[in-house]
Design a protein around this motif. Structure first.
Motif, PDB file in Angstrom:
ATOM      1  N   PRO A  39       0.803  -1.233   0.000  1.00 58.09           N
ATOM      2  CA  PRO A  39       0.000   0.000   0.000  1.00 58.09           C
ATOM      3  C   PRO A  39       0.834   1.281   0.000  1.00 58.09           C
ATOM      4  O   PRO A  39       0.320   2.348  -0.339  1.00 58.09           O
ATOM      5  CB  PRO A  39      -0.809  -0.084   1.298  1.00 58.09           C
ATOM      6  CG  PRO A  39      -0.803  -1.508   1.666  1.00 58.09           C
ATOM      7  CD  PRO A  39       0.490  -2.082   1.137  1.00 58.09           C
ATOM      8  N   PHE A  40       2.098   1.178   0.346  1.00 56.26           N
ATOM      9  CA  PHE A  40       2.944   2.360   0.404  1.00 56.26           C
ATOM     10  C   PHE A  40       3.677   2.625  -0.908  1.00 56.26           C
ATOM     11  O   PHE A  40       4.444   3.577  -1.007  1.00 56.26           O
ATOM     12  CB  PHE A  40       3.943   2.231   1.564  1.00 56.26           C
ATOM     13  CG  PHE A  40       3.248   2.044   2.879  1.00 56.26           C
ATOM     14  CD1 PHE A  40       2.607   3.113   3.497  1.00 56.26           C
ATOM     15  CD2 PHE A  40       3.188   0.803   3.482  1.00 56.26           C
ATOM     16  CE1 PHE A  40       1.940   2.942   4.705  1.00 56.26           C
ATOM     17  CE2 PHE A  40       2.526   0.619   4.685  1.00 56.26           C
ATOM     18  CZ  PHE A  40       1.899   1.694   5.295  1.00 56.26           C
ATOM     19  N   SER A  41       3.431   1.780  -1.917  1.00 56.98           N
ATOM     20  CA  SER A  41       4.066   1.997  -3.214  1.00 56.98           C
ATOM     21  C   SER A  41       3.239   2.987  -4.040  1.00 56.98           C
ATOM     22  O   SER A  41       2.034   3.155  -3.821  1.00 56.98           O
ATOM     23  CB  SER A  41       4.230   0.678  -3.962  1.00 56.98           C
ATOM     24  OG  SER A  41       2.980   0.112  -4.258  1.00 56.98           O
ATOM     25  N   ASN A  42       3.878   3.630  -4.979  1.00 55.51           N
ATOM     26  CA  ASN A  42       3.242   4.695  -5.760  1.00 55.51           C
ATOM     27  C   ASN A  42       2.007   4.245  -6.530  1.00 55.51           C
ATOM     28  O   ASN A  42       1.011   4.947  -6.561  1.00 55.51           O
ATOM     29  CB  ASN A  42       4.250   5.314  -6.735  1.00 55.51           C
ATOM     30  CG  ASN A  42       5.323   6.092  -6.016  1.00 55.51           C
ATOM     31  OD1 ASN A  42       5.090   6.570  -4.911  1.00 55.51           O
ATOM     32  ND2 ASN A  42       6.489   6.197  -6.621  1.00 55.51           N
ATOM     33  N   ARG A  46      -3.868   3.489  -7.605  1.00 56.79           N
ATOM     34  CA  ARG A  46      -4.621   3.284  -8.847  1.00 56.79           C
ATOM     35  C   ARG A  46      -5.396   1.963  -8.883  1.00 56.79           C
ATOM     36  O   ARG A  46      -5.972   1.621  -9.908  1.00 56.79           O
ATOM     37  CB  ARG A  46      -3.677   3.324 -10.046  1.00 56.79           C
ATOM     38  CG  ARG A  46      -2.963   4.639 -10.228  1.00 56.79           C
ATOM     39  CD  ARG A  46      -2.109   4.609 -11.456  1.00 56.79           C
ATOM     40  NE  ARG A  46      -1.424   3.312 -11.542  1.00 56.79           N
ATOM     41  CZ  ARG A  46      -0.284   3.103 -12.155  1.00 56.79           C
ATOM     42  NH1 ARG A  46       0.312   4.077 -12.770  1.00 56.79           N
ATOM     43  NH2 ARG A  46       0.281   1.916 -12.191  1.00 56.79           N
ATOM     44  N   ILE A  47      -5.418   1.217  -7.792  1.00 57.45           N
ATOM     45  CA  ILE A  47      -6.100  -0.072  -7.834  1.00 57.45           C
ATOM     46  C   ILE A  47      -7.612   0.120  -7.796  1.00 57.45           C
ATOM     47  O   ILE A  47      -8.125   1.110  -7.277  1.00 57.45           O
ATOM     48  CB  ILE A  47      -5.644  -1.018  -6.692  1.00 57.45           C
ATOM     49  CG1 ILE A  47      -6.053  -0.485  -5.323  1.00 57.45           C
ATOM     50  CG2 ILE A  47      -4.157  -1.292  -6.784  1.00 57.45           C
ATOM     51  CD1 ILE A  47      -5.852  -1.496  -4.206  1.00 57.45           C
ATOM     52  N   THR A  48      -8.303  -0.873  -8.336  1.00 52.41           N
ATOM     53  CA  THR A  48      -9.771  -0.859  -8.351  1.00 52.41           C
ATOM     54  C   THR A  48     -10.298  -1.380  -7.026  1.00 52.41           C
ATOM     55  O   THR A  48      -9.537  -1.912  -6.195  1.00 52.41           O
ATOM     56  CB  THR A  48     -10.299  -1.743  -9.485  1.00 52.41           C
ATOM     57  OG1 THR A  48      -9.956  -3.109  -9.206  1.00 52.41           O
ATOM     58  CG2 THR A  48      -9.739  -1.327 -10.846  1.00 52.41           C
ATOM     59  N   GLU A  49     -11.586  -1.278  -6.843  1.00 49.68           N
ATOM     60  CA  GLU A  49     -12.215  -1.808  -5.625  1.00 49.68           C
ATOM     61  C   GLU A  49     -12.029  -3.326  -5.549  1.00 49.68           C
ATOM     62  O   GLU A  49     -11.760  -3.876  -4.473  1.00 49.68           O
ATOM     63  CB  GLU A  49     -13.700  -1.447  -5.596  1.00 49.68           C
ATOM     64  CG  GLU A  49     -14.367  -1.777  -4.290  1.00 49.68           C
ATOM     65  CD  GLU A  49     -15.810  -1.274  -4.229  1.00 49.68           C
ATOM     66  OE1 GLU A  49     -16.622  -1.946  -3.557  1.00 49.68           O
ATOM     67  OE2 GLU A  49     -16.112  -0.243  -4.842  1.00 49.68           O
ATOM     68  N   PHE A  50     -12.169  -3.998  -6.679  1.00 46.51           N
ATOM     69  CA  PHE A  50     -11.952  -5.441  -6.733  1.00 46.51           C
ATOM     70  C   PHE A  50     -10.527  -5.779  -6.301  1.00 46.51           C
ATOM     71  O   PHE A  50     -10.304  -6.690  -5.492  1.00 46.51           O
ATOM     72  CB  PHE A  50     -12.215  -5.972  -8.153  1.00 46.51           C
ATOM     73  CG  PHE A  50     -11.817  -7.411  -8.341  1.00 46.51           C
ATOM     74  CD1 PHE A  50     -12.596  -8.438  -7.833  1.00 46.51           C
ATOM     75  CD2 PHE A  50     -10.645  -7.741  -9.022  1.00 46.51           C
ATOM     76  CE1 PHE A  50     -12.224  -9.770  -7.999  1.00 46.51           C
ATOM     77  CE2 PHE A  50     -10.266  -9.064  -9.184  1.00 46.51           C
ATOM     78  CZ  PHE A  50     -11.056 -10.078  -8.676  1.00 46.51           C
ATOM     79  N   THR A 115      -1.782  -9.917 -11.386  1.00 49.37           N
ATOM     80  CA  THR A 115      -2.159 -10.153 -12.788  1.00 49.37           C
ATOM     81  C   THR A 115      -3.357  -9.308 -13.187  1.00 49.37           C
ATOM     82  O   THR A 115      -3.430  -8.846 -14.332  1.00 49.37           O
ATOM     83  CB  THR A 115      -2.431 -11.648 -13.066  1.00 49.37           C
ATOM     84  OG1 THR A 115      -3.420 -12.137 -12.161  1.00 49.37           O
ATOM     85  CG2 THR A 115      -1.151 -12.475 -12.947  1.00 49.37           C
ATOM     86  N   ASP A 116      -4.280  -9.072 -12.268  1.00 50.43           N
ATOM     87  CA  ASP A 116      -5.417  -8.205 -12.586  1.00 50.43           C
ATOM     88  C   ASP A 116      -4.963  -6.759 -12.773  1.00 50.43           C
ATOM     89  O   ASP A 116      -5.551  -6.017 -13.544  1.00 50.43           O
ATOM     90  CB  ASP A 116      -6.477  -8.278 -11.483  1.00 50.43           C
ATOM     91  CG  ASP A 116      -7.768  -7.584 -11.876  1.00 50.43           C
ATOM     92  OD1 ASP A 116      -8.426  -8.068 -12.831  1.00 50.43           O
ATOM     93  OD2 ASP A 116      -8.104  -6.560 -11.258  1.00 50.43           O
ATOM     94  N   PHE A 117      -3.912  -6.364 -12.118  1.00 53.97           N
ATOM     95  CA  PHE A 117      -3.372  -5.008 -12.238  1.00 53.97           C
ATOM     96  C   PHE A 117      -2.682  -4.795 -13.589  1.00 53.97           C
ATOM     97  O   PHE A 117      -2.789  -3.725 -14.179  1.00 53.97           O
ATOM     98  CB  PHE A 117      -2.387  -4.738 -11.095  1.00 53.97           C
ATOM     99  CG  PHE A 117      -1.919  -3.324 -11.015  1.00 53.97           C
ATOM    100  CD1 PHE A 117      -2.723  -2.330 -10.463  1.00 53.97           C
ATOM    101  CD2 PHE A 117      -0.658  -2.965 -11.476  1.00 53.97           C
ATOM    102  CE1 PHE A 117      -2.290  -1.013 -10.372  1.00 53.97           C
ATOM    103  CE2 PHE A 117      -0.215  -1.656 -11.390  1.00 53.97           C
ATOM    104  CZ  PHE A 117      -1.031  -0.670 -10.843  1.00 53.97           C
ATOM    105  N   VAL A 118      -2.004  -5.831 -14.089  1.00 53.64           N
ATOM    106  CA  VAL A 118      -1.210  -5.663 -15.317  1.00 53.64           C
ATOM    107  C   VAL A 118      -1.823  -6.306 -16.556  1.00 53.64           C
ATOM    108  O   VAL A 118      -1.390  -6.001 -17.667  1.00 53.64           O
ATOM    109  CB  VAL A 118       0.242  -6.175 -15.128  1.00 53.64           C
ATOM    110  CG1 VAL A 118       0.953  -5.389 -14.051  1.00 53.64           C
ATOM    111  CG2 VAL A 118       0.278  -7.651 -14.831  1.00 53.64           C
ATOM    112  N   LEU A 119      -2.813  -7.172 -16.384  1.00 56.14           N
ATOM    113  CA  LEU A 119      -3.450  -7.860 -17.515  1.00 56.14           C
ATOM    114  C   LEU A 119      -4.961  -7.686 -17.437  1.00 56.14           C
ATOM    115  O   LEU A 119      -5.479  -7.101 -16.492  1.00 56.14           O
ATOM    116  CB  LEU A 119      -3.090  -9.358 -17.486  1.00 56.14           C
ATOM    117  CG  LEU A 119      -1.606  -9.714 -17.525  1.00 56.14           C
ATOM    118  CD1 LEU A 119      -1.413 -11.187 -17.226  1.00 56.14           C
ATOM    119  CD2 LEU A 119      -1.002  -9.343 -18.874  1.00 56.14           C
TER     120      LEU A 119
END
Length: 167
Positions: A39-42, A46-50, A115-119
């Motif tokens: 959570p402390f990374s930049n 930008r993550i979604t609720e999912f 994988t959901d973050f990058v794909l």
């Protein structure tokens, strides 16, 4: 060669379990540390609720795995020198099994998160399912499939989870 006593067997079983727990403990602690810092990374904002929900599942499962895998140490401290090694071995076996289950959940959730973050989400679900099957193959299917194999003359009861669990 003399046959080991029951007390020696319980001591050996406990030593074997501790060695296994050391391996699992390292893995779960690395995963937990990664999840604690995420959570402390930049990019985390930008993550979604999912993705946030998947992160929480991964984090809590890693915490549960850590607690269960380390718990035999606390149990051993509480029972130290009370001659209750069989009880300790059975408890440690249950905690190791539960800890591995939570570790599986955490690992698969972490794979899903990343994988959901990058794909795309469908690809993320597919890769996470493959990851889950991969872990299950090596942690459950193959070990239990191998239980009936081997030399009948080898007494391997001490590694049998039912013997460890006292069943």
């Amino acid at each position: 060669m003399s046959k080991e006593t029951e007390k020696q067997r319980w001591q050996r079983n406990f030593a074997d379990l501790l060695q296994e727990l050391r391996v699992a403990q390292t893995g779960v602690q690395i995963l937990f540390a990664f999840l604690l810092t995420l959570p402390f990374s930049n990019g985390f904002t930008r993550i979604t609720e999912f993705q946030r929900d998947v992160y929480i599942v991964a984090l809590l499962a890693a915490a549960a795995a850590t607690a269960m895998i380390i718990s035999p140490v606390a149990f051993h401290r509480a029972l130290f020198r009370q001659g209750r090694k069989p009880e300790l071995v059975r408890f440690a076996h249950r905690m190791a099994s539960g800890g591995l289950a939570f570790m599986l959940i955490s690992m698969v959730s972490a794979v899903l998160l990343i994988t959901d973050f990058v794909l795309s989400r469908p690809v993320a679900f597919l890769l996470s399912a493959v990851t889950a099957l991969w872990f299950l193959a090596f942690w459950v299917i193959l070990p239990f499939a191998r239980r009936g194999w081997g030399d009948d003359e080898i007494d391997d009861d001490d590694d049998d989870p039912q013997v460890l669990a006292g069943d």
